[in-house]
Design a protein around this motif. Structure first.
Motif, PDB file in Angstrom:
ATOM      1  N   PRO A 104      -7.411   1.153   2.525  1.00 45.12           N
ATOM      2  CA  PRO A 104      -8.414   0.531   3.413  1.00 45.12           C
ATOM      3  C   PRO A 104      -8.024   0.597   4.920  1.00 45.12           C
ATOM      4  O   PRO A 104      -8.794   0.441   5.816  1.00 45.12           O
ATOM      5  CB  PRO A 104      -8.833  -0.830   2.798  1.00 45.12           C
ATOM      6  CG  PRO A 104      -7.575  -1.150   2.161  1.00 45.12           C
ATOM      7  CD  PRO A 104      -6.960   0.150   1.531  1.00 45.12           C
ATOM      8  N   HIS A 105      -6.672   0.431   5.294  1.00 44.70           N
ATOM      9  CA  HIS A 105      -6.173   0.100   6.378  1.00 44.70           C
ATOM     10  C   HIS A 105      -6.480   1.568   7.338  1.00 44.70           C
ATOM     11  O   HIS A 105      -7.190   1.344   8.574  1.00 44.70           O
ATOM     12  CB  HIS A 105      -4.570   0.036   6.690  1.00 44.70           C
ATOM     13  CG  HIS A 105      -4.155  -0.057   7.905  1.00 44.70           C
ATOM     14  ND1 HIS A 105      -2.959   0.570   8.346  1.00 44.70           N
ATOM     15  CD2 HIS A 105      -4.380  -0.683   8.864  1.00 44.70           C
ATOM     16  CE1 HIS A 105      -2.494   0.453   9.613  1.00 44.70           C
ATOM     17  NE2 HIS A 105      -3.656  -0.294  10.168  1.00 44.70           N
ATOM     18  N   ALA A 106      -5.869   2.736   6.982  1.00 46.48           N
ATOM     19  CA  ALA A 106      -5.842   3.874   7.898  1.00 46.48           C
ATOM     20  C   ALA A 106      -6.715   5.148   7.066  1.00 46.48           C
ATOM     21  O   ALA A 106      -6.598   6.156   7.705  1.00 46.48           O
ATOM     22  CB  ALA A 106      -5.091   4.205   8.525  1.00 46.48           C
ATOM     23  N   GLN A 126       1.560  -1.341  -3.312  1.00 44.88           N
ATOM     24  CA  GLN A 126       1.997  -1.233  -1.873  1.00 44.88           C
ATOM     25  C   GLN A 126       1.530   0.117  -1.327  1.00 44.88           C
ATOM     26  O   GLN A 126       2.069   1.049  -1.725  1.00 44.88           O
ATOM     27  CB  GLN A 126       3.557  -1.718  -1.780  1.00 44.88           C
ATOM     28  CG  GLN A 126       3.757  -1.764  -0.371  1.00 44.88           C
ATOM     29  CD  GLN A 126       5.227  -2.126   0.072  1.00 44.88           C
ATOM     30  OE1 GLN A 126       5.938  -1.835  -0.885  1.00 44.88           O
ATOM     31  NE2 GLN A 126       5.478  -2.811   1.143  1.00 44.88           N
ATOM     32  N   CYS A 127       1.237   0.072  -0.036  1.00 44.12           N
ATOM     33  CA  CYS A 127       0.865   1.219   0.885  1.00 44.12           C
ATOM     34  C   CYS A 127       2.305   1.710   1.339  1.00 44.12           C
ATOM     35  O   CYS A 127       2.878   0.810   1.991  1.00 44.12           O
ATOM     36  CB  CYS A 127      -0.369   1.156   1.676  1.00 44.12           C
ATOM     37  SG  CYS A 127      -0.678   2.747   2.772  1.00 44.12           S
ATOM     38  N   SER A 128       2.645   2.839   1.287  1.00 51.34           N
ATOM     39  CA  SER A 128       4.095   3.468   1.756  1.00 51.34           C
ATOM     40  C   SER A 128       3.979   3.563   3.290  1.00 51.34           C
ATOM     41  O   SER A 128       5.018   3.581   3.697  1.00 51.34           O
ATOM     42  CB  SER A 128       4.422   4.628   1.302  1.00 51.34           C
ATOM     43  OG  SER A 128       3.481   5.698   1.312  1.00 51.34           O
ATOM     44  N   TRP A 129       2.617   3.511   3.855  1.00 47.57           N
ATOM     45  CA  TRP A 129       2.684   3.677   5.500  1.00 47.57           C
ATOM     46  C   TRP A 129       2.948   2.354   6.352  1.00 47.57           C
ATOM     47  O   TRP A 129       3.877   2.833   7.218  1.00 47.57           O
ATOM     48  CB  TRP A 129       1.442   4.377   5.709  1.00 47.57           C
ATOM     49  CG  TRP A 129       1.192   5.839   5.058  1.00 47.57           C
ATOM     50  CD1 TRP A 129       0.389   5.894   3.722  1.00 47.57           C
ATOM     51  CD2 TRP A 129       1.669   7.223   5.486  1.00 47.57           C
ATOM     52  NE1 TRP A 129       0.460   7.377   3.399  1.00 47.57           N
ATOM     53  CE2 TRP A 129       1.230   7.840   4.416  1.00 47.57           C
ATOM     54  CE3 TRP A 129       2.406   7.412   6.619  1.00 47.57           C
ATOM     55  CZ2 TRP A 129       1.662   9.282   4.581  1.00 47.57           C
ATOM     56  CZ3 TRP A 129       2.908   8.701   6.683  1.00 47.57           C
ATOM     57  CH2 TRP A 129       2.442   9.605   5.612  1.00 47.57           C
ATOM     58  N   HIS A 130       2.259   1.623   6.143  1.00 46.51           N
ATOM     59  CA  HIS A 130       2.289   0.383   7.012  1.00 46.51           C
ATOM     60  C   HIS A 130       2.667  -0.792   6.214  1.00 46.51           C
ATOM     61  O   HIS A 130       2.523  -2.046   6.686  1.00 46.51           O
ATOM     62  CB  HIS A 130       1.157   0.058   8.061  1.00 46.51           C
ATOM     63  CG  HIS A 130       0.737   1.539   8.631  1.00 46.51           C
ATOM     64  ND1 HIS A 130      -0.356   2.288   8.387  1.00 46.51           N
ATOM     65  CD2 HIS A 130       1.663   2.205   9.458  1.00 46.51           C
ATOM     66  CE1 HIS A 130      -0.269   3.513   9.126  1.00 46.51           C
ATOM     67  NE2 HIS A 130       0.908   3.213   9.849  1.00 46.51           N
ATOM     68  N   GLY A 131       2.777  -0.660   4.764  1.00 40.82           N
ATOM     69  CA  GLY A 131       3.189  -1.862   4.124  1.00 40.82           C
ATOM     70  C   GLY A 131       2.312  -2.651   3.295  1.00 40.82           C
ATOM     71  O   GLY A 131       2.524  -3.830   2.960  1.00 40.82           O
TER      72      GLY A 131
HETATM   73  S1  FES Z   1      -2.490   3.216   5.977  1.00 38.71           S
HETATM   74 FE1  FES Z   1      -1.927   1.663   4.150  1.00 38.71          FE
HETATM   75  S2  FES Z   1      -1.012   0.408   5.532  1.00 38.71           S
HETATM   76 FE2  FES Z   1      -1.577   1.547   6.834  1.00 38.71          FE
END
Ligand code: FES
Length: 166
Positions: A104-106, A126-131
Motif C-alpha cells: 500500500p505504500h508505493a 515485510q515489504c522489501s523496498w522500504h521496510g
Molecule cells: S513499496 Fe512497500 S514499503 Fe515502500
C-alpha cells in the motif's frame, strides 16, 4: 479461508476442479507450491503483457496446505487469457493468510526474492523496498512508511488439505 483469523473451512471440491482442466479457465502458472510453473520464456513473456488484476475467481486449487511451511510464506501467480494475478500466502500453524502482492505504500510487489515475505523477526510480513511491516492476520501496517494502511486480503479456504481461492 477468508483472510484474518478465520479457521480452516471445507467446501465443494468440484467447484475447483473445473478451473484446472480447461485452457480457457484460470489456472496457477507460477507458484512455489509446485502447481504449474511456466515452462518456457514464450509463456513468461506472454504473461508479462497481460494486465494485472487484484482479484481471483473462486475454487482454484493452489496446492496442499503443507506446501507452505509453518511460519513461512509463498508467492503465487494466477493467469487467465486476459489477466494475471500476483498474491502470496503466509502460514501460522493451521491458519493461512492470503494477500495481494501489492504494497500500500508505493504499489510495488513486496518481495524482491521469491517467497521472502517474512520479516527477520519471524512474526511480521515485510515489504522489501522500504521496510513496511504488516500484521500477518490482519494485513495492518504497523511500521514503516505506510502505518495504518492495509494489505489487500486475498480470500482463501481449504478443502481436504488443499488451499483454494474463495
Ligand atoms: S513499496 Fe512497500 S514499503 Fe515502500
Amino acid at each position: 479461508m477468508r483472510m484474518g483469523a478465520s479457521p480452516l473451512v471445507s467446501a465443494n471440491v468440484a467447484v475447483a476442479s473445473r478451473w484446472l482442466t480447461s485452457h480457457d479457465r484460470t489456472r496457477p502458472v507460477s507458484s512455489s507450491l509446485g502447481v504449474g510453473r511456466p515452462s518456457g520464456s514464450k509463456h513468461v513473456n506472454r504473461m508479462k503483457d497481460l494486465p494485472r488484476t487484484l482479484t481471483t475467481p473462486s475454487g482454484v486449487d493452489l496446492g496442499p496446505v503443507t506446501s507452505v511451511a509453518d511460519g513461512a510464506s509463498r508467492s503465487i501467480v494466477l493467469v487467465t487469457r486476459s489477466s494475471r494475478f500476483h498474491g502470496f500466502v503466509v502460514r501460522r500453524g493451521n491458519a493461512l493468510y492470503g494477500y495481494v502482492d501489492r504494497c500500500p505504500h508505493a504499489g510495488l510487489p513486496l518481495a524482491q526474492a521469491l517467497d521472502q515475505f517474512i520479516a527477520a523477526d519471524g512474526r511480521h510480513i515485510q515489504c522489501s523496498w522500504h521496510g513496511a511491516l504488516f500484521e500477518p492476520d490482519t494485513g495492518l501496517c504497523v511500521g514503516g512508511p505506510c502505518v495504518g494502511a492495509h494489505l489487500q486480503p486475498w480470500p482463501l479456504k481449504t478443502i481436504d488439505g488443499h488451499i483454494f481461492t474463495a
